[in-house]
Write an enzyme that holds these catalytic residues in place. Structure first.
Site, PDB file in Angstrom:
ATOM      1  N   HIS A 275     -22.692  37.087 -75.691  1.00 23.59           N
ATOM      2  CA  HIS A 275     -21.647  37.485 -74.743  1.00 23.59           C
ATOM      3  C   HIS A 275     -22.209  37.706 -73.331  1.00 23.59           C
ATOM      4  O   HIS A 275     -21.754  37.102 -72.392  1.00 23.59           O
ATOM      5  CB  HIS A 275     -20.846  38.722 -75.200  1.00 23.59           C
ATOM      6  N   ASP A 326     -17.947  32.689 -83.048  1.00 22.01           N
ATOM      7  CA  ASP A 326     -17.916  34.136 -83.234  1.00 22.01           C
ATOM      8  C   ASP A 326     -16.858  34.608 -84.228  1.00 22.01           C
ATOM      9  O   ASP A 326     -17.075  34.590 -85.426  1.00 22.01           O
ATOM     10  CB  ASP A 326     -17.747  34.789 -81.845  1.00 22.01           C
TER      11      ASP A 326
END
Ligand SMILES: [Zn+2]
Length: 453
Positions: A275, A326
């Site tokens: 991220h 993810d």
């Protein structure tokens, strides 16, 4: 006479890192590309014909396989990352080695159908609910490794340290909540002992992960870094996905999460920050300057209302980029690649931050490298024979000149255009059908239903 372990592929169009080359022959022997010949306009006798644009295999560098069971369920109502997390925990509570194996096998088959040849599984559901170890304390991780084998893809099991529910001091964190008890080994030393028993296989590598600075007390970070260093293994960490994490880190330690990780020896070229969303200029310099990678997960980051990470600045500072699906709101690495560019366009109101070639590199070679597969993700002699073919004659992809194949793949194609996926010279997806898992939609539906029952 063809040797049983050799096979010839003829690629109508091939992506050779910088350009599309028409008429390419790949000789594959013992799972690797033995030779590559260009300028072959018609398929040689006996060759497997791959019509469309063949790319190196795609790497899904960040996965939590069980989040696939949340698809659509979490699209009802409103909230934040933190309210989403409560629904996610309700699924995590129900996983067993058997139900997780069935779900992961189907999810990895969905990935193969999307052109993914290697997955980085950020794995933290280790023990039975309440935290009691299974008879085999690695039963969950081994279920994931077996699931990848059955779905025909490679896996890097990023076995994850998860010890606390929040930051407190250098040596201890807030205790895990009732859902998180099954994630915790009690200490980084106990985690290291358990993971050291996990065995690598031809299709499976073992790496390490730090769930986040929330979940691992600062004083135990170096133990994890050392474990990865001794094994030359990849080390991944969720980094600054939420501003609340930054605020808590500042309150407990007086610094940002990136600075905390740097000070405890976590950053470096085998480390990937996942991220890397809410960063200071100093954080970007620390991450880039140390060669730490960045895994962007744009479809999840937008789904969870996380924000847009500074991928351009990170790459410019020296951080290689990779991509992951993810939470599996969708599984489509082509969509991840274009979303990274399109997010940046919306933010800056200018176009063309990355070429299609650079985006494909993040989705293939650099993604594989982030997972410890330095010998995959490229079409060249010596590399693992992992590749995927995108149809250039579908309703989405028909029209553009073949030499614009990379632009078509990244900006117009979807996972539905994946026609073939080959892993280690084995045809895992042929003409859009999975060769090992006969009915992937049914396998997904059954596995998700078992977790809802
Ligand atoms: Zn994640």
């Amino acid at each position: 006479m063809t040797h049983p372990h050799t096979r010839t592929y003829w690629l109508e169009q091939a992506w050779l890192d910088t350009h599309v080359e028409p008429g390419v022959v790949l000789e594959v022997a013992d799972g690797r590309i033995a030779a590559l010949r260009t300028g072959v306009p018609t398929p040689p006798p006996g060759a497997e014909i791959l019509r469309g644009l063949t790319l190196p295999g795609l790497a899904n560098a960040h996965s939590h396989a069980f989040h696939r069971a949340l698809r659509s369920t979490v699209q009802v109502g409103s909230g934040t990352f933190w309210t989403w997390r409560e629904v996610m925990y309700s699924i995590a509570d129900r996983l067993t080695p058997e139900t997780y194996h069935a779900l992961a096998r189907a999810v990895y088959a969905e990935m193969a159908l999307a052109g993914v040849t290697a997955v980085g599984e950020f794995h933290y559901v280790h023990h039975a609910p309440g935290g009691t170890p299974y008879a085999d304390p690695n039963a969950m991780g081994e279920a994931l490794i077996a699931a990848a084998a059955e779905a025909g893809i490679r896996i890097t099991l990023l076995d994850t340290v998860y010890l606390s529910s929040g930051l407190r001091s250098e040596h201890s964190g807030e205790p895990p909540n009732s859902h998180q008890l099954r994630f915790s080994d009690g200490s980084a030393e106990a985690w290291a002992e358990r993971c050291s028993v996990l065995k690598e296989q031809d299709h499976a590598r073992i790496g390490a992960a730090i769930h986040s600075v929330r979940a691992v007390p600062a004083g135990q970070l170096a133990t994890v870094a050392r474990w990865a260093e001794e094994r030359r293994a990849p080390l991944h960490v969720h980094l600054s996905e939420q501003t609340a994490e930054n605020d808590a880190c500042l309150a407990a330690h007086g610094c940002t999460p990136a600075r905390l990780l740097a000070d405890h020896g976590v950053l470096g070229p085998r480390t990937t920050g996942v991220h890397n969303t809410h960063l200071t200029d100093d954080d970007i310099a620390l991450i880039g300057g140390s060669g730490t990678g960045t895994c962007m997960c744009p479809t999840t980051e937008r789904d969870l209302a996380d924000g847009i990470g500074p991928a351009v600045a990170l790459q410019r500072a020296g951080s290689p980029l990779s991509l992951g699906s993810d939470s599996h709101a969708v599984i489509d690495l082509l969509e991840e690649a274009r979303a990274m560019e399109l997010n940046e366009r919306l933010r800056t109101r200018t176009r063309g931050h990355w070429t299609a070639a650079a985006l494909l590199r993040a989705a293939s070679a650099d993604g594989h490298a982030a997972l410890g597969w330095q010998d995959a993700g490229v079409l060249e002699p010596g590399a693992l024979a992992d590749f995927t073919t995108i149809a250039l004659d579908s309703v989405r992809t028909a029209g553009p000149l073949p030499r614009l194949g990379a632009e078509t793949a990244v900006f117009a194609a979807s996972a539905a255009d994946v026609r073939h996926t080959v892993v280690g010279g084995r045809h895992v997806v042929r003409d859009g059908a999975h060769a090992l898992v006969p009915d992937v939609p049914a396998a997904l539906a059954d596995a998700v239903a078992a977790l809802r029952a």
